[in-house]
Design a protein around this motif. Structure first.
Motif, PDB file in Angstrom:
ATOM      1  N   ALA B  12      -1.147 -27.811   4.983  1.00 28.76           N
ATOM      2  CA  ALA B  12      -2.587 -27.946   4.733  1.00 28.76           C
ATOM      3  C   ALA B  12      -3.283 -28.699   5.854  1.00 28.76           C
ATOM      4  CB  ALA B  12      -2.821 -28.686   3.418  1.00 28.76           C
ATOM      5  N   ASN B  22     -13.362 -29.988   3.450  1.00 30.17           N
ATOM      6  CA  ASN B  22     -12.622 -28.823   2.966  1.00 30.17           C
ATOM      7  C   ASN B  22     -11.132 -29.024   3.243  1.00 30.17           C
ATOM      8  OD1 ASN B  22     -12.706 -27.976   5.871  1.00 30.17           O
ATOM      9  ND2 ASN B  22     -11.759 -26.133   5.031  1.00 30.17           N
ATOM     10  N   ALA B  24      -7.771 -26.764   3.433  1.00 28.57           N
ATOM     11  CA  ALA B  24      -7.164 -25.436   3.432  1.00 28.57           C
ATOM     12  C   ALA B  24      -5.673 -25.595   3.176  1.00 28.57           C
ATOM     13  CB  ALA B  24      -7.405 -24.748   4.768  1.00 28.57           C
ATOM     14  N   PHE B  26      -1.987 -23.661   2.593  1.00 26.81           N
ATOM     15  CA  PHE B  26      -1.301 -22.401   2.899  1.00 26.81           C
ATOM     16  C   PHE B  26       0.070 -22.407   2.230  1.00 26.81           C
ATOM     17  CE2 PHE B  26      -4.200 -23.525   6.245  1.00 26.81           C
ATOM     18  CZ  PHE B  26      -4.852 -22.341   6.556  1.00 26.81           C
ATOM     19  N   ALA B  27       0.301 -21.428   1.360  1.00 22.68           N
ATOM     20  CA  ALA B  27       1.599 -21.321   0.707  1.00 22.68           C
ATOM     21  C   ALA B  27       2.633 -20.808   1.705  1.00 22.68           C
ATOM     22  CB  ALA B  27       1.501 -20.365  -0.472  1.00 22.68           C
ATOM     23  N   TYR B  60     -11.716 -21.336  -3.006  1.00 21.27           N
ATOM     24  CA  TYR B  60     -11.813 -19.972  -2.485  1.00 21.27           C
ATOM     25  C   TYR B  60     -10.403 -19.482  -2.178  1.00 21.27           C
ATOM     26  CZ  TYR B  60     -16.745 -21.116  -1.637  1.00 21.27           C
ATOM     27  OH  TYR B  60     -18.050 -21.491  -1.772  1.00 21.27           O
ATOM     28  N   LEU B  61     -10.121 -18.237  -2.526  1.00 22.51           N
ATOM     29  CA  LEU B  61      -8.802 -17.678  -2.221  1.00 22.51           C
ATOM     30  C   LEU B  61      -8.885 -16.812  -0.963  1.00 22.51           C
ATOM     31  CD1 LEU B  61      -7.542 -16.627  -5.775  1.00 22.51           C
ATOM     32  CD2 LEU B  61      -7.107 -18.750  -4.514  1.00 22.51           C
ATOM     33  N   VAL B  62      -7.865 -16.927  -0.124  1.00 18.75           N
ATOM     34  CA  VAL B  62      -7.777 -16.100   1.088  1.00 18.75           C
ATOM     35  C   VAL B  62      -6.376 -15.475   1.092  1.00 18.75           C
ATOM     36  CG1 VAL B  62      -8.241 -16.058   3.571  1.00 18.75           C
ATOM     37  CG2 VAL B  62      -9.172 -17.919   2.188  1.00 18.75           C
ATOM     38  N   ASN B  64      -4.956 -12.865   2.288  1.00 16.12           N
ATOM     39  CA  ASN B  64      -4.346 -12.349   3.523  1.00 16.12           C
ATOM     40  C   ASN B  64      -3.594 -13.433   4.290  1.00 16.12           C
ATOM     41  OD1 ASN B  64      -7.163 -13.133   3.626  1.00 16.12           O
ATOM     42  ND2 ASN B  64      -7.177 -12.618   5.780  1.00 16.12           N
ATOM     43  N   LEU B  65      -3.886 -14.678   4.017  1.00 18.36           N
ATOM     44  CA  LEU B  65      -3.198 -15.792   4.683  1.00 18.36           C
ATOM     45  C   LEU B  65      -2.368 -16.606   3.685  1.00 18.36           C
ATOM     46  CD1 LEU B  65      -6.292 -17.031   6.719  1.00 18.36           C
ATOM     47  CD2 LEU B  65      -4.354 -15.760   7.658  1.00 18.36           C
ATOM     48  N   ASN B  69      -8.814 -22.379  -0.145  1.00 16.03           N
ATOM     49  CA  ASN B  69      -9.663 -23.357   0.530  1.00 16.03           C
ATOM     50  C   ASN B  69     -10.451 -24.126  -0.515  1.00 16.03           C
ATOM     51  OD1 ASN B  69     -10.766 -24.576   2.839  1.00 16.03           O
ATOM     52  ND2 ASN B  69     -12.581 -23.276   2.749  1.00 16.03           N
ATOM     53  N   VAL B  71     -13.303 -26.752  -1.308  1.00 18.39           N
ATOM     54  CA  VAL B  71     -14.489 -27.374  -0.727  1.00 18.39           C
ATOM     55  C   VAL B  71     -14.926 -28.493  -1.674  1.00 18.39           C
ATOM     56  CG1 VAL B  71     -16.862 -27.011   0.031  1.00 18.39           C
ATOM     57  CG2 VAL B  71     -15.124 -25.235   0.412  1.00 18.39           C
TER      58      VAL B  71
END
Lengths: 454, 113
Positions: B12, B22, B24, B26-27, B60-62, B64-65, B69, B71
Motif C-alpha cells: 500500500a 488516499n 491505495a 494492492f492485493a 474505490y475498486l480498481v 485491473n490492478l 483506493n 479516500v
C-alpha cells in the motif's frame, strides 16, 4: 512509429539533482521534465518573494541549470520545469544569467505566466464567480483577509506553445505536474486537443514520472529490502510512442527498481476517484490500465482512457493559519516513557501558570506514537530511550517561540537522564490550503508565453 | 479461517491532497483481492483510523490492478502545511492500515509473510 524518450528530473523542490545528470548523460532522452511544486511549495516561495522581489522561484534552479544547460546545448535536450513558482520571470532572468556565465549562446528560454491570480480574485467575485471551497462548499469569507497566494493549475497548452516557438528551456509557475510531461507529446506527435485517450496515456505517463524515485523503487511498501542501490537511484525514463503506449524504465547502471509492483504503487498515488482523475487537459480513467513486466527495469503501460477536459480550472490558495512552535528532547532507560510523560505534564502546567495563549498543545513520543497517533500500541518491551516532541499552535510567532525556552531547565530540574535536546527550533507559520474551481476561460485569457534568447 | 494482518497479503501507498489522504491497497493476487473486497470495507477503514480521520471514507475498486483506493476526508488535522502532526503529509497512513487484521480464507496465499 515515431517515439521519444522523456526523463523525470525532480519530484519536488529540494530533490536530488544527481539522477537528472545521469539521465542527461546516458539516458538517451530528448526531454527532461521537473516537478518542483508540491501543494505547499508556493507558500515557501511566496515568503521568499516577500523578502526579496527578485526571488520566489525554486532556488535550486541555479544548480540545476548550471549542471544541465551544457547538455541542452550539446545534446539538444529540452528542459521543462515549474520551478518558476511565484516568480517565473525572475527564474528566467536567473537562467539567462547562468547561461551567460557558462558562455552558452543561442539558448531560448521561455516563460509561462498567468497562473498567479491573486490580484484577480476581487474582480472575479464581483463578477459573481464563487470561490467556495470545492470539497465542502465553505464560503471564502472565513479566510479572505488571510490569503497569501492564489494560483491556478494550468494545463499543457502554454508549454506546447513555448515548444512551438523553439524554446530550449521552459519555465512555468503552477503548471500541473503531469501536464509538463504531456506537453512534449502533444508537440512531437501532433495529438489533437480532443484526442482524449492518447492525452490520457500522456497524463498517466506524467503522473507516474512526476514523483521521481517513487516510481523507481523509492517509498516502496512491498519487498523494499530487495531494492538495490537506493543511494544511486535512477529516476524514471519513459519511452513513449505516437499512439500513446509507453514503457517506463530508468537509466542503465542506476539503482532502484522498476517493476509492476513498484510502478503500481505510484499509479494511484494522490488519486481520488480512479475512474475520473481531473486534470486541466483531460479527465483520466485508470480502471482499464494494464501494467506488464517487459524485462529488467522495464514496464509496459497501456489502457488509460480519457474523457473531455473540465470547463473549470483548480485554483489553490494558501492562507495564514497561525504559528507552530515545537521542541524535541529525550529520556533514557529505565522508565523512559514514564519520564517523557512526566516532562510533558511539567511543561503543560508551566504553560498554564504562565498563561501562554496556545490554541492547541500536542505531544508525541518518538519511537512510540509520533507517526501512528492513536493507532500506536504501547511498546511490548521497555525501550532504551524515548523522545518527546511538544508542539503548540498559536496566533503569534513570539508566543510560538516561548515553548522551547521552557525545556532547558528540565535538564537540572526535571525527570532524570535527559538528553538530545535539539535546541530552540524556529517557529513555523502554518498555512491552510483552499481549493476552488473557476471557469477556465477567465484564467486562460491572462496566460502568456514569452521567449528570450541569449 | 485464519486471522492475518493486511501486511501479509497486500502492499500500500498513501498520499495527501489538502486535508484528504488516499490509501491505495494492492492485493498480492486475485484470491487475496477477493478477501480484501469482502473484509476491508470503507466502514472498517474508517473505524481503524478512529482519532486520525474525522471525515468520511470512500472506497474505490480498481480490479485491473487488484487494488482498492480509500479516500479519507478530514484526515490531516487541516492539511499538510496547517497540521501540527509529525506525519503531516499522511505518508504513514498506508503503513498504519497494514496493521488491520482480517479473516483470510484457506485459499489465500500468505507468501509475503
Amino acid at each position: 512509429m515515431k517515439k521519444i524518450r522523456i526523463g523525470a528530473g525532480q519530484g519536488f523542490y529540494g530533490d536530488s539533482i544527481l539522477p537528472a545528470i545521469e539521465t542527461a548523460k546516458r539516458g538517451d532522452v530528448q526531454y527532461l521534465c521537473f516537478d518542483s511544486l508540491a501543494e505547499l511549495t508556493l507558500a515557501i516561495l511566496q515568503k521568499d518573494r516577500q523578502r526579496d522581489r527578485a526571488k520566489g522561484y525554486a532556488r535550486d534552479i541555479s544548480v540545476t541549470m548550471r549542471e544541465l544547460l551544457p547538455f541542452v546545448k550539446e545534446k539538444g535536450i529540452k528542459i521543462l520545469t515549474n520551478a518558476g513558482g511565484m516568480n517565473p520571470l525572475g527564474a528566467q532572468q536567473e537562467i539567462l544569467r547562468i547561461a551567460g556565465e557558462l558562455g552558452i549562446k543561442g539558448l531560448k528560454v521561455a516563460v509561462v505566466t498567468g497562473d498567479d491570480v491573486i490580484d484577480q480574485l476581487q474582480a472575479w467575485e464581483q463578477q459573481g464567480i464563487s470561490l467556495a471551497h470545492m470539497e465542502d462548499r465553505r464560503e471564502v469569507e472565513a479566510i479572505r483577509s488571510r490569503i497569501v497566494f492564489a494560483n491556478a493549475y494550468l494545463g499543457a497548452g502554454p508549454v506546447v506553445e513555448a515548444l512551438q516557438q523553439g524554446a530550449d528551456v521552459i519555465i512555468t509557475g503552477r503548471t500541473t505536474d503531469s501536464a509538463l510531461f504531456l506537453a512534449p507529446l502533444i508537440y512531437e506527435f501532433g495529438w489533437g486537443q480532443e484526442d482524449w485517450n492518447r492525452l490520457a496515456q500522456g497524463i498517466l505517463m506524467g503522473h507516474l514520472m512526476e514523483c521521481s524515485g517513487q516510481a523507481t523503487g523509492g517509498n516502496y511498501s512491498g519487498d523494499w529490502q530487495s531494492v538495490e542501490d537506493l543511494d544511486s537511484i535512477g529516476f524514471p525514463v519513459a519511452e513513449i510512442r505516437e499512439d500513446g503506449e509507453f514503457f517506463l524504465t530508468k537509466t542503465e547502471g542506476t539503482g532502484g527498481l522498476v517493476s509492476v509492483d513498484t510502478v503500481k504503487e505510484q499509479l494511484l498515488y494522490e488519486i481520488h476517484d480512479p475512474s475520473a482523475y481531473m486534470t486541466p487537459d483531460v479527465v483520466l480513467d485508470l480502471t482499464g490500465v494494464q501494467l506488464q513486466d517487459a524485462g529488467v527495469n522495464r514496464v509496459h503501460v497501456t489502457g488509460a482512457r480519457g474523457t473531455k477536459r473540465p470547463d473549470t480550472l483548480k485554483v489553490v490558495m494558501g492562507y495564514s493559519d497561525g504559528w507552530l512552535g515545537q521542541a524535541i528532547w529525550g529520556y533514557s532507560w529505565p522508565d523512559a516513557l514514564a519520564k517523557a510523560k512526566a516532562a510533558d505534564r511539567i511543561i503543560r502546567n508551566q504553560i498554564q501558570r504562565m498563561n501562554l495563549q496556545y490554541i492547541e498543545v500536542q505531544t508525541d513520543y518518538l519511537g512510540y506514537n509520533s507517526l501512528h497517533g492513536p493507532l500506536a500500541r504501547e511498546p511490548a518491551e521497555e525501550p532504551n530511550e524515548v523522545y518527546l516532541r511538544m508542539a503548540v499552535r498559536t496566533g503569534s510567532k513570539e508566543d510560538a517561540a516561548k515553548l522551547g525556552r521552557l525545556v532547558p531547565p528540565l535538564m537540572l530540574s526535571g525527570p532524570p537522564a535527559m538528553g538530545g535536546f535539539l535546541g530552540m527550533m524556529k517557529p513555523r507559520e502554518l498555512l491552510g490550503m483552499w481549493s476552488c474551481l473557476v471557469p477556465r476561460a477567465i484564467v486562460e485569457s491572462g496566460v502568456q508565453v514569452n521567449v528570450l534568447e541569449v | 479461517m485464519a486471522l492475518v494482518q493486511l501486511r501479509q497479503v497486500a502492499q500500500a501507498r498513501s498520499g495527501d491532497k489538502g486535508n484528504t489522504v488516499n490509501i491505495a491497497v494492492f492485493a498480492s493476487d486475485a484470491s487475496a483481492y477477493e478477501v480484501l473486497i469482502r473484509e476491508v470495507t470503507a466502514e472498517r477503514v474508517k473505524a481503524h483510523f478512529d482519532g486520525l480521520v474525522s471525515g468520511e471514507v470512500t472506497r474505490y475498486l480498481v480490479p485491473n490492478l487488484h487494488a482498492m483506493n480509500f479516500v479519507c476526508r478530514g484526515a490531516l488535522s487541516g492539511g499538510g502545511s496547517a497540521s501540527m502532526r509529525m506525519d503531516n503529509l499522511g505518508k504513514c497512513y498506508a503503513a498504519s492500515l497494514m496493521r488491520l487484521e482480517i479473516e483470510a480464507g484457506d485459499s489465500v496465499n500468505l507468501s509475503k509473510s
